[in-house]
Scaffold this motif. Structure first.
Motif, PDB file in Angstrom:
ATOM      1  N   ASN A   1      19.548  43.046  65.779  1.00 42.21           N
ATOM      2  CA  ASN A   1      18.825  44.099  66.500  1.00 42.21           C
ATOM      3  C   ASN A   1      17.560  43.468  67.098  1.00 42.21           C
ATOM      4  O   ASN A   1      16.458  43.664  66.612  1.00 42.21           O
ATOM      5  N   LYS A   2      17.805  42.692  68.146  1.00 37.36           N
ATOM      6  CA  LYS A   2      16.707  41.926  68.746  1.00 37.36           C
ATOM      7  C   LYS A   2      15.711  42.806  69.496  1.00 37.36           C
ATOM      8  O   LYS A   2      14.588  42.401  69.749  1.00 37.36           O
ATOM      9  N   ASP A   3      16.146  44.021  69.857  1.00 40.02           N
ATOM     10  CA  ASP A   3      15.291  44.889  70.676  1.00 40.02           C
ATOM     11  C   ASP A   3      14.202  45.601  69.879  1.00 40.02           C
ATOM     12  O   ASP A   3      13.317  46.207  70.456  1.00 40.02           O
ATOM     13  N   TYR A   4      14.299  45.545  68.537  1.00 39.55           N
ATOM     14  CA  TYR A   4      13.409  46.360  67.708  1.00 39.55           C
ATOM     15  C   TYR A   4      11.929  46.174  68.042  1.00 39.55           C
ATOM     16  O   TYR A   4      11.232  47.123  68.365  1.00 39.55           O
ATOM     17  N   ILE A   5      11.438  44.941  67.983  1.00 39.99           N
ATOM     18  CA  ILE A   5      10.009  44.679  68.219  1.00 39.99           C
ATOM     19  C   ILE A   5       9.590  45.145  69.624  1.00 39.99           C
ATOM     20  O   ILE A   5       8.582  45.826  69.794  1.00 39.99           O
ATOM     21  N   ARG A   6      10.396  44.819  70.628  1.00 42.42           N
ATOM     22  CA  ARG A   6      10.070  45.191  72.012  1.00 42.42           C
ATOM     23  C   ARG A   6       9.954  46.716  72.134  1.00 42.42           C
ATOM     24  O   ARG A   6       9.033  47.251  72.729  1.00 42.42           O
ATOM     25  N   TYR A   7      10.902  47.407  71.520  1.00 43.81           N
ATOM     26  CA  TYR A   7      10.960  48.864  71.605  1.00 43.81           C
ATOM     27  C   TYR A   7       9.774  49.518  70.898  1.00 43.81           C
ATOM     28  O   TYR A   7       9.113  50.388  71.461  1.00 43.81           O
ATOM     29  N   ILE A   8       9.478  49.074  69.676  1.00 42.02           N
ATOM     30  CA  ILE A   8       8.384  49.738  68.942  1.00 42.02           C
ATOM     31  C   ILE A   8       7.021  49.386  69.539  1.00 42.02           C
ATOM     32  O   ILE A   8       6.116  50.196  69.535  1.00 42.02           O
ATOM     33  N   ARG A   9       6.907  48.185  70.101  1.00 40.96           N
ATOM     34  CA  ARG A   9       5.619  47.831  70.725  1.00 40.96           C
ATOM     35  C   ARG A   9       5.352  48.708  71.933  1.00 40.96           C
ATOM     36  O   ARG A   9       4.218  49.099  72.204  1.00 40.96           O
ATOM     37  N   LYS A  10       6.430  49.030  72.649  1.00 40.36           N
ATOM     38  CA  LYS A  10       6.306  49.903  73.824  1.00 40.36           C
ATOM     39  C   LYS A  10       5.750  51.267  73.397  1.00 40.36           C
ATOM     40  O   LYS A  10       4.848  51.814  74.032  1.00 40.36           O
ATOM     41  N   PHE A  11       6.266  51.797  72.288  1.00 38.26           N
ATOM     42  CA  PHE A  11       5.806  53.120  71.838  1.00 38.26           C
ATOM     43  C   PHE A  11       4.451  53.077  71.148  1.00 38.26           C
ATOM     44  O   PHE A  11       3.694  54.046  71.216  1.00 38.26           O
ATOM     45  N   MET A  12       4.141  51.953  70.528  1.00 38.13           N
ATOM     46  CA  MET A  12       2.838  51.825  69.869  1.00 38.13           C
ATOM     47  C   MET A  12       1.695  51.932  70.876  1.00 38.13           C
ATOM     48  O   MET A  12       0.594  52.316  70.529  1.00 38.13           O
ATOM     49  N   ARG A  13       1.965  51.589  72.113  1.00 39.99           N
ATOM     50  CA  ARG A  13       0.913  51.660  73.141  1.00 39.99           C
ATOM     51  C   ARG A  13       0.462  53.089  73.408  1.00 39.99           C
ATOM     52  O   ARG A  13      -0.587  53.316  73.991  1.00 39.99           O
ATOM     53  N   ASN A  14       1.276  54.047  73.007  1.00 38.64           N
ATOM     54  CA  ASN A  14       0.910  55.458  73.202  1.00 38.64           C
ATOM     55  C   ASN A  14       0.184  56.044  71.998  1.00 38.64           C
ATOM     56  O   ASN A  14      -0.091  57.229  71.951  1.00 38.64           O
ATOM     57  N   ILE A  15      -0.063  55.211  71.019  1.00 35.31           N
ATOM     58  CA  ILE A  15      -0.733  55.693  69.809  1.00 35.31           C
ATOM     59  C   ILE A  15      -2.203  55.248  69.865  1.00 35.31           C
ATOM     60  O   ILE A  15      -2.485  54.105  70.229  1.00 35.31           O
ATOM     61  N   PRO A  16      -3.141  56.141  69.550  1.00 33.19           N
ATOM     62  CA  PRO A  16      -4.554  55.796  69.683  1.00 33.19           C
ATOM     63  C   PRO A  16      -4.954  54.549  68.905  1.00 33.19           C
ATOM     64  O   PRO A  16      -4.423  54.291  67.819  1.00 33.19           O
ATOM     65  N   ILE A  17      -5.885  53.847  69.474  1.00 34.28           N
ATOM     66  CA  ILE A  17      -6.352  52.584  68.902  1.00 34.28           C
ATOM     67  C   ILE A  17      -6.825  52.727  67.458  1.00 34.28           C
ATOM     68  O   ILE A  17      -6.544  51.877  66.623  1.00 34.28           O
ATOM     69  N   CYS A  18      -7.486  53.871  67.129  1.00 33.04           N
ATOM     70  CA  CYS A  18      -7.980  54.056  65.766  1.00 33.04           C
ATOM     71  C   CYS A  18      -6.816  54.050  64.765  1.00 33.04           C
ATOM     72  O   CYS A  18      -6.944  53.555  63.651  1.00 33.04           O
ATOM     73  N   GLU A  19      -5.669  54.581  65.223  1.00 36.13           N
ATOM     74  CA  GLU A  19      -4.523  54.615  64.319  1.00 36.13           C
ATOM     75  C   GLU A  19      -3.831  53.261  64.242  1.00 36.13           C
ATOM     76  O   GLU A  19      -3.216  52.922  63.233  1.00 36.13           O
TER      77      GLU A  19
END
Lengths: 51, 142
Positions: free
Chosen positions: B95-113
């Protein structure tokens, strides 16, 4: 500069999450995991009870 | 061996396989916990595990709430893909896409979190429980 720091932090968090997931997967490979008490989220339990 | 169709049946999660745009692997109608799968991804266990995780983990009211707060969508994707990663990794699949996929969504989470704990230990335990349910219901431990 700030963006670079944020992206670095995101990368670090993603790697940490991947590591935790890999550790869990290793644990789950063994059927012994089923013998442990697994607490089910009440919402999932409620959902399964309704099926 | 893990059977996604058996998992859906055992967990009482209905599914439908039908044409949708190529960039969508599938989606889950959270209100009814109904899974929709792209036929081009119908053999991909990661897609099934991801959608089943949404059906198990994300609440009935979540669908309307995430329209109001986009962070919830990012968290939901992060959680569903983490469960899918655990499941596929347990099955010994790539599942090589895992890191790429979660990093994409992490960008929508506030920096404090991001600086704090992104997924709490308690929540990670729930993701683990969901992965066990998904694997068990699909006959992995039989």
């Amino acid at each position: 500069m700030v963006i670079k720091t944020v992206l670095k932090q995101i990368k670090k968090q993603a790697e940490l999450l991947k590591e935790s997931a890999e550790q869990i997967a290793e644990e789950l490979k063994s059927p012994a995991i089923l013998e442990k008490d697994t607490e089910i989220d009440p919402d999932i339990e409620q959902f399964l009870a309704r099926r | 061996m893990w059977d996604k169709f058996q998992a859906c049946k055992m967990l009482g999660i209905p599914y439908k396989i039908y044409d949708m745009p190529d960039y969508i692997g599938g989606y889950t109608e959270l209100k009814h916990r109904y899974i929709h799968i792209n036929p081009k991804k119908a053999d991909d266990d990661r897609v099934w595990a991801h959608e089943i995780a949404h059906a198990l983990l994300h609440f009935q009211n979540f669908e309307s709430a995430r329209g109001v707060d986009p962070r919830l969508n990012a968290y939901a994707e992060l959680e569903a893909d983490t469960v899918a990663y655990i499941v596929t990794k347990t099955l010994g699949l790539e599942n090589k896409d895992y890191i790429r996929y979660i990093r994409k969504f992490m960008r929508n989470i506030p920096i404090c979190e991001i600086y704090g704990t992104l997924i709490s230990k308690e929540r990670l335990t729930k993701l683990k429980e969901s992965a066990i349910l998904i694997l068990k219901s699909g006959g992995y431990y039989d």
